[in-house]
Design an enzyme around this catalytic site. Structure first.
Site, PDB file in Angstrom:
ATOM      1  N   ALA A 184      16.294  -0.025  16.372  1.00  0.00           N
ATOM      2  CA  ALA A 184      16.928   0.343  17.630  1.00  0.00           C
ATOM      3  C   ALA A 184      17.571  -0.929  18.190  1.00  0.00           C
ATOM      4  CB  ALA A 184      15.889   0.902  18.588  1.00  0.00           C
TER       5      ALA A 184
ATOM      6  N   GLY B  55      13.452   1.324  14.071  1.00  0.00           N
ATOM      7  CA  GLY B  55      14.131   2.616  14.117  1.00  0.00           C
ATOM      8  C   GLY B  55      14.852   2.956  12.818  1.00  0.00           C
TER       9      GLY B  55
ATOM     10  N   GLU C  16      12.277   4.413  10.657  1.00  0.00           N
ATOM     11  CA  GLU C  16      12.003   5.754  11.208  1.00  0.00           C
ATOM     12  C   GLU C  16      13.105   6.736  10.834  1.00  0.00           C
ATOM     13  OE1 GLU C  16      11.429   3.904  15.094  1.00  0.00           O
ATOM     14  OE2 GLU C  16       9.517   4.964  15.247  1.00  0.00           O
TER      15      GLU C  16
ATOM     16  N   GLU D  64       7.970  -3.693  15.402  1.00  0.00           N
ATOM     17  CA  GLU D  64       8.045  -3.589  16.872  1.00  0.00           C
ATOM     18  C   GLU D  64       7.030  -4.470  17.590  1.00  0.00           C
ATOM     19  OE1 GLU D  64       8.280  -1.027  14.796  1.00  0.00           O
ATOM     20  OE2 GLU D  64       9.863   0.327  15.462  1.00  0.00           O
TER      21      GLU D  64
HETATM   22  N1  DAK Z   1      19.220  -4.761  17.647  1.00  0.00           N
HETATM   23  C1  DAK Z   1      20.331  -5.386  18.085  1.00  0.00           C
HETATM   24  N2  DAK Z   1      21.019  -6.297  17.376  1.00  0.00           N
HETATM   25  C2  DAK Z   1      20.548  -6.605  16.160  1.00  0.00           C
HETATM   26  C3  DAK Z   1      19.374  -5.995  15.619  1.00  0.00           C
HETATM   27  C4  DAK Z   1      18.703  -5.029  16.427  1.00  0.00           C
HETATM   28  N3  DAK Z   1      17.635  -4.357  16.015  1.00  0.00           N
HETATM   29  N4  DAK Z   1      19.171  -6.501  14.387  1.00  0.00           N
HETATM   30  C5  DAK Z   1      20.164  -7.386  14.165  1.00  0.00           C
HETATM   31  N5  DAK Z   1      20.990  -7.451  15.221  1.00  0.00           N
HETATM   32  C6  DAK Z   1      22.181  -8.252  15.391  1.00  0.00           C
HETATM   33  C7  DAK Z   1      21.850  -9.719  15.647  1.00  0.00           C
HETATM   34  O1  DAK Z   1      21.564  -9.924  17.015  1.00  0.00           O
HETATM   35  C8  DAK Z   1      23.135 -10.394  15.225  1.00  0.00           C
HETATM   36  O2  DAK Z   1      24.093 -10.194  16.244  1.00  0.00           O
HETATM   37  P1  DAK Z   1      25.014 -11.464  16.774  1.00  0.00           P
HETATM   38  O3  DAK Z   1      24.038 -12.483  17.218  1.00  0.00           O
HETATM   39  O4  DAK Z   1      25.770 -11.879  15.546  1.00  0.00           O
HETATM   40  O5  DAK Z   1      25.862 -10.863  17.853  1.00  0.00           O
HETATM   41  C9  DAK Z   1      23.574  -9.567  14.033  1.00  0.00           C
HETATM   42  O6  DAK Z   1      22.927  -8.286  14.190  1.00  0.00           O
HETATM   43  C10 DAK Z   1      23.166 -10.169  12.696  1.00  0.00           C
HETATM   44  O7  DAK Z   1      21.770 -10.365  12.715  1.00  0.00           O
HETATM   45  P2  DAK Z   1      21.096 -11.777  12.356  1.00  0.00           P
HETATM   46  O8  DAK Z   1      22.032 -12.897  12.639  1.00  0.00           O
HETATM   47  O9  DAK Z   1      19.761 -11.791  13.001  1.00  0.00           O
HETATM   48  O10 DAK Z   1      20.938 -11.631  10.770  1.00  0.00           O
HETATM   49  P3  DAK Z   1      19.857 -12.363   9.846  1.00  0.00           P
HETATM   50  O11 DAK Z   1      20.318 -12.122   8.439  1.00  0.00           O
HETATM   51  O12 DAK Z   1      19.638 -13.783  10.275  1.00  0.00           O
HETATM   52  O13 DAK Z   1      18.493 -11.570  10.088  1.00  0.00           O
HETATM   53  C11 DAK Z   1      17.136  -9.590  10.365  1.00  0.00           C
HETATM   54  C12 DAK Z   1      18.399 -10.220   9.703  1.00  0.00           C
HETATM   55  C13 DAK Z   1      17.133  -8.087  10.080  1.00  0.00           C
HETATM   56  C14 DAK Z   1      15.870 -10.217   9.737  1.00  0.00           C
HETATM   57  C15 DAK Z   1      17.175  -9.896  11.878  1.00  0.00           C
HETATM   58  O14 DAK Z   1      18.452  -9.491  12.390  1.00  0.00           O
HETATM   59  C16 DAK Z   1      16.109  -9.174  12.646  1.00  0.00           C
HETATM   60  O15 DAK Z   1      14.949  -9.545  12.644  1.00  0.00           O
HETATM   61  N6  DAK Z   1      16.541  -8.103  13.392  1.00  0.00           N
HETATM   62  C17 DAK Z   1      15.633  -7.365  14.233  1.00  0.00           C
HETATM   63  C18 DAK Z   1      14.796  -6.483  13.373  1.00  0.00           C
HETATM   64  C19 DAK Z   1      13.805  -5.719  14.222  1.00  0.00           C
HETATM   65  O16 DAK Z   1      12.962  -6.283  14.907  1.00  0.00           O
HETATM   66  N7  DAK Z   1      13.967  -4.407  14.180  1.00  0.00           N
HETATM   67  C20 DAK Z   1      13.159  -3.553  14.944  1.00  0.00           C
HETATM   68  C21 DAK Z   1      13.863  -3.336  16.229  1.00  0.00           C
HETATM   69  S1  DAK Z   1      12.797  -2.561  17.368  1.00  0.00           S
HETATM   70  C22 DAK Z   1      11.230   2.888  21.431  1.00  0.00           C
HETATM   71  C23 DAK Z   1      12.168   3.444  20.648  1.00  0.00           C
HETATM   72  C24 DAK Z   1      12.442   2.918  19.438  1.00  0.00           C
HETATM   73  C25 DAK Z   1      11.791   1.830  19.012  1.00  0.00           C
HETATM   74  C26 DAK Z   1      10.824   1.254  19.778  1.00  0.00           C
HETATM   75  C27 DAK Z   1      10.541   1.798  20.980  1.00  0.00           C
HETATM   76  N8  DAK Z   1      10.972   3.365  22.724  1.00  0.00           N
HETATM   77  C28 DAK Z   1      11.937   4.261  23.294  1.00  0.00           C
HETATM   78  C29 DAK Z   1       9.999   2.788  23.543  1.00  0.00           C
HETATM   79  C30 DAK Z   1      12.201   1.174  17.846  1.00  0.00           C
HETATM   80  C31 DAK Z   1      12.302  -0.149  17.981  1.00  0.00           C
HETATM   81  C32 DAK Z   1      12.965  -0.942  17.025  1.00  0.00           C
HETATM   82  O17 DAK Z   1      13.599  -0.465  16.147  1.00  0.00           O
END
Ligand code: DAK
Length: 263
Positions: free
Chosen positions: A69, A114, A117, A137
């Site tokens: 997400a 997400g 998911e 998360e």
């Molecule tokens: N959201 C927003 N932007 C994201 C993103 C994300 N999940 N993942 C990557 N990006 C963006 C980065 O910010 C970056 O943008 P700029 O800085 O260039 O503008 C661009 O995509 C490239 O990412 P990186 O520069 O970070 O790329 P790397 O190769 O260095 O790293 C990575 C890749 C996948 C390891 C890293 O981007 C990363 O850790 N991303 C986050 C992964 C993550 O934590 N995903 C889970 C997100 S939380 C809920 C509903 C749903 C959910 C929870 C609660 N409720 C309603 C309460 C679900 C939550 C999630 O999914």
């Protein structure tokens, strides 16, 4: 080919297969509200279109299926908005899972949060060997909110789901395959071809039987076994009212390949 008023996804129909591609590669296909709305609309459209037999969900670019997400968008929500957002995400993925036709995830890279998911709401997951999976998360002070606490334990078992969700660790495609999170892993260069071949295999089968199998499996997974058995029997019975069943059994007896009319 259809590609209506979508901005964050691509929706293309090829060979009776609807390809839904999350298309924000610069953000690793992170799911913001608009993208989720479009995904929901695409699912509804694929469900309603008699010309669509199979649905494939994938991500644009080579790096990510969906990296979660959209963290920026989520970061400002309060508790009430967070719950409402979770219900919205859950409803969208339910519509995809329940669209009544086989849905295949072609996981071409990161499937995190997400994104994992979303892949789990698909019925079959085929992954590139470069893909990575996880529910990270807890690293953000969050929990999975789009069905992850429920679908993951149903797919891989509670122990493995607890491990992944409590640690937030990510796993590679080989490990995801070992624990049953994905059905197949192929070299990244072969992913498209493999998914196309699998979609063709699915299209050759009876769509009415597939729809009833989906109903029996998905509904049955939510209730006690005796009730699920009654649903299975009801779905089995309904198959006998279809031209597909007449054709499938006749083709077997006549030693020829079935050509299912789809009704
Ligand atoms: N959201 C927003 N932007 C994201 C993103 C994300 N999940 N993942 C990557 N990006 C963006 C980065 O910010 C970056 O943008 P700029 O800085 O260039 O503008 C661009 O995509 C490239 O990412 P990186 O520069 O970070 O790329 P790397 O190769 O260095 O790293 C990575 C890749 C996948 C390891 C890293 O981007 C990363 O850790 N991303 C986050 C992964 C993550 O934590 N995903 C889970 C997100 S939380 C809920 C509903 C749903 C959910 C929870 C609660 N409720 C309603 C309460 C679900 C939550 C999630 O999914």
């Amino acid at each position: 080919m259809a590609d209506h008023e979508f901005r964050c996804i691509r929706y293309e129909i090829r060979d009776e297969t609807a390809w839904i591609t999350v298309n924000r590669p610069e953000k690793l296909n992170a799911l913001d509200r608009r993208t989720m709305e479009e995904l929901g609309r695409a699912a509804d459209e694929a469900a309603a279109d008699p010309g669509v037999r199979v649905v494939v969900v994938t991500g644009a670019g080579e790096k990510a299926f969906v990296a979660g997400a959209d963290i920026r968008e989520m970061s400002t929500l309060d508790a009430r908005e967070g719950e409402a957002f979770a219900r919205f995400l859950q409803d969208t993925l339910d519509r995809l899972e329940r669209l009544g036709k086989p849905v295949v995830a072609a996981v071409n890279g990161y499937a995190l949060g997400g994104g994992c998911e979303l892949a789990m709401a698909c019925h079959v997951r085929i992954a590139a060997d470069t893909a990575r999976f996880g529910q990270p998360e807890v690293n953000l002070g969050l929990i999975p909110g789009a069905g992850g606490t429920q679908r993951l334990q149903r797919i891989v078992g509670r122990g493995r789901a607890l491990d992944l969700i409590l640690s937030g660790e990510t796993i590679d495609a080989a490990e995801a395959h070992r624990i049953g999170l994905v059905n197949r892993v192929v070299p990244a260069a072969d992913l498209q071809r493999t998914v196309e071949a699998f979609a063709a295999l699915l299209r050759a089968k009876s769509p009415t039987a597939q729809a009833r199998a989906l109903e029996a499996i998905l509904s049955g997974g939510e209730v006690a076994q005796p009730e699920a058995m009654r649903t299975e029997a009801a779905m089995f019975g309904l198959c006998f009212a279809t031209a597909d069943m007449r054709e499938g059994t006749a083709a077997f007896l006549e030693k020829r390949k079935a050509a299912f009319p789809g009704k």
